[in-house]
Design a protein around this motif. Structure first.
Motif: not given
Length: 316
Positions: A272-284, A286-293
């Motif tokens: 259940l915790s893994l499911f909830l952790i996955g559900a919290n990821l969204n495109m916002v 993902i887009r906040s992660i730049s290449a260098r970091p």
């Protein structure tokens, strides 16, 4: 919320979310990777209808799962293999921080973000980032980027580590040790090790939680390095309860009668915790992660995983 999510009404989002949770809890269909994958599908494609509740809930459900898994760990068995594992984790922690800071400097990444990514890789992912961030007064943006990088790499590790372990014919002890050293978050360590076997799960969980105790000195050192006043640091309660559970199952015979039921509930809570952790990821996120970091986090993770695997494979 991503553009894809707008195609689904709030009612559909809630129905999908609740249905998947019911299937996860009351059927044997889900393994750890599938639970995480289902959560990712909800977060990225359908939309998480309960972002705040699932974000907070995943933390406490995971902690409860870890405590429950303590009832499957006999301290006598851990003592037979624990010393070498503790040495590995200490050495890897120090080397990871040094490598991470060097990579961050090479890529020209802001010092605080570099420190957060290195700390998350060195100890226990999101927990370390959350603990260190106030000590160095990191910004919300830096925290979210570091968490996003660690989350993506955790998701990869959950799927690929067991496959690598099987292809190299690692023993249960070797894989448990490797998972505890080279995978960031406790959830993914436990998830990957549970796929590999009970012995690997016991060793990986114990070493990962022991490794988490290094958060305390790391926070203090981080505050000193960035010349800030750190808040009072304490050992997380769930780690103390995990140790207590291990003590009870080792020294109190009556506890062994109920331990199978506790372990079953703990493994369901982990899914259940893994499911909830996955559900919290969204495109916002993902887009906040730049290449260098991301390059820093990825290269550091690969170096830690590869070097620790070599040591464990040939010397473990």
């Amino acid at each position: 919320m991503s553009a894809i999510e707008y195609r689904f009404s709030p009612l559909i989002q809630k129905l999908v979310f609740i249905l998947l949770i019911l299937l996860l809890l009351f059927t044997p269909l889900f393994t750890s990777p599938l639970a995480l994958l289902a959560g990712l599908a909800v977060g990225l494609m359908v939309g998480n209808p309960f972002p705040a509740a699932s974000s907070k809930g995943s933390k406490y459900i995971l902690q409860a799962a870890v405590v429950g898994l303590g009832f499957g760990i006999n301290l006598y068995q851990v003592a037979e293999t624990g010393l070498s594992g503790l040495i590995y984790t200490f050495v890897s922690l120090a080397l990871t921080m040094v490598l991470g800071l060097a990579l961050g400097k090479a890529f020209g990444i802001a010092p605080k973000l570099t420190h957060l990514i290195s700390a998350g890789t060195a100890i226990c992912g999101g927990s370390a980032i959350a603990a260190v961030a106030p000590a160095i007064k990191a910004s919300t943006k830096e925290i979210s980027v570091a968490l996003g990088i660690v989350f993506i790499l955790n998701a990869l590790a959950l799927f690929i580590f067991p496959e690598i372990g099987h292809s190299l014919q690692l023993t249960q002890k070797q894989f448990g040790l490797w998972a505890a050293i080279a995978i960031h978050d406790t959830s993914s360590v436990v998830g990957a090790a549970s796929r590999y076997g009970d012995e690997a799960l016991q060793l990986a969980t114990t070493l990962k939680l022991t490794r988490a105790l290094w958060i305390v000195p790391l926070v203090l050192v981080s505050g000193f390095l960035f010349k800030t006043e750190s808040n009072k640091v304490s050992i997380p309660t769930f780690i103390l309860l995990f140790i207590l559970a291990s003590v009870l199952i080792t020294f109190v015979p009556a506890v062994k009668m109920v331990s199978p039921f506790i372990l079953f509930a703990a493994k369901k809570a982990l899914l259940l915790s893994l499911f909830l952790i996955g559900a919290n990821l969204n495109m916002v996120t993902i887009r906040s992660i730049s290449a260098r970091p991301f390059y820093q986090g990825f290269i550091l993770w690969v170096l830690v995983a590869f070097s620790s695997l070599l040591v464990i494979y040939f010397l473990g």
